[in-house]
Design a protein around this motif. Sequence first.
Motif, mmCIF file in Angstrom:
data_model
loop_
_atom_site.group_PDB
_atom_site.id
_atom_site.type_symbol
_atom_site.label_atom_id
_atom_site.label_comp_id
_atom_site.label_asym_id
_atom_site.label_seq_id
_atom_site.Cartn_x
_atom_site.Cartn_y
_atom_site.Cartn_z
ATOM 1 N N ALA A 25 0.914 -1.207 0.034
ATOM 2 C CA ALA A 25 0.074 0.056 -0.112
ATOM 3 C C ALA A 25 0.763 1.236 0.056
ATOM 4 C CB ALA A 25 -1.155 -0.066 1.260
ATOM 5 N N ILE A 26 1.906 1.058 0.768
ATOM 6 C CA ILE A 26 2.892 2.272 0.886
ATOM 7 C C ILE A 26 3.515 2.533 -0.585
ATOM 8 C CG2 ILE A 26 5.135 3.394 1.984
ATOM 9 C CD1 ILE A 26 4.165 1.874 4.657
ATOM 10 N N MET A 27 4.026 1.540 -1.179
ATOM 11 C CA MET A 27 4.598 1.563 -2.354
ATOM 12 C C MET A 27 3.594 2.029 -3.543
ATOM 13 S SD MET A 27 6.271 -1.385 -4.542
ATOM 14 C CE MET A 27 4.825 -2.232 -5.202
ATOM 15 N N ALA A 48 9.278 10.632 -3.318
ATOM 16 C CA ALA A 48 8.128 9.628 -3.396
ATOM 17 C C ALA A 48 8.587 8.408 -4.102
ATOM 18 C CB ALA A 48 6.936 10.309 -3.986
ATOM 19 N N ALA A 49 9.385 8.716 -5.441
ATOM 20 C CA ALA A 49 9.938 7.533 -6.027
ATOM 21 C C ALA A 49 10.846 6.650 -5.308
ATOM 22 C CB ALA A 49 10.861 8.245 -7.377
ATOM 23 N N GLU A 50 11.760 7.351 -4.285
ATOM 24 C CA GLU A 50 12.683 6.534 -3.384
ATOM 25 C C GLU A 50 11.805 5.761 -2.547
ATOM 26 O OE1 GLU A 50 15.576 8.241 -0.206
ATOM 27 O OE2 GLU A 50 16.344 8.469 -2.532
ATOM 28 N N VAL A 51 10.702 6.284 -2.079
ATOM 29 C CA VAL A 51 10.038 5.600 -1.061
ATOM 30 C C VAL A 51 9.299 4.373 -1.850
ATOM 31 C CG1 VAL A 51 7.820 5.360 0.280
ATOM 32 C CG2 VAL A 51 9.121 7.250 0.487
ATOM 33 N N SER A 52 8.988 4.422 -2.952
ATOM 34 C CA SER A 52 8.469 3.276 -3.961
ATOM 35 C C SER A 52 9.323 2.356 -4.001
ATOM 36 C CB SER A 52 7.927 3.748 -5.185
ATOM 37 O OG SER A 52 7.459 2.720 -5.805
ATOM 38 N N SER A 53 10.703 2.462 -4.225
ATOM 39 C CA SER A 53 11.853 1.615 -4.651
ATOM 40 C C SER A 53 12.067 1.057 -3.461
ATOM 41 C CB SER A 53 12.982 2.251 -5.149
ATOM 42 O OG SER A 53 12.861 3.137 -6.258
#
Length: 170
Positions: A25-27, A48-53
């Motif tokens: 969900a976070i990703m 935000a891209a870093e959190v996704s990775s």
Amino acid sequence: MMDKLKKAASLMSRVAEGLAALMLAIMFCSFLLTILFRYVLNRPSGSAAEVSSVMWLWLVLFGAGFVLREREEIRFDILYSAVSPAVRRLFMVIIASIVIGLFVLSLPAVWDYVTFMKVQRTAYLRIRFDWLFSVYVLFAGAVILRYSWLALRAICGDDPLPPVLPGKDD
């Protein structure tokens, strides 16, 4: 006693599944934020891209180590399914010994690398890389424990991964 162990294992399994779902969900939310910032607000968001990775890395390794069941793993089991239960148990002991040996052999180098990476941080959120990569140590420990358990079951005469017959659900 066995019922308590089964209940505890079931609870830990549900907690691990919940954590994996939370990571997913976070990703997904951070992925949507990346799209929003880049294409709607025209202000790319590296964090935000870093959190996704980061969530992708943790989800894959945490999920493989703690959520994925043996039946859900990808296997080439044409030969494994065609042999007798005794041979399957022998296969399991051999494969488990190889997997355990390789992971145990790699643990000191993995630990050295992960602890060495405390000197670097991610670009946007400044997360220390040792924290980021620590999930691999957890994954390796989970794989060692899982295959030790499978080998022990096979040695004790249990067929830990009996073949699934076509048309039958697991």
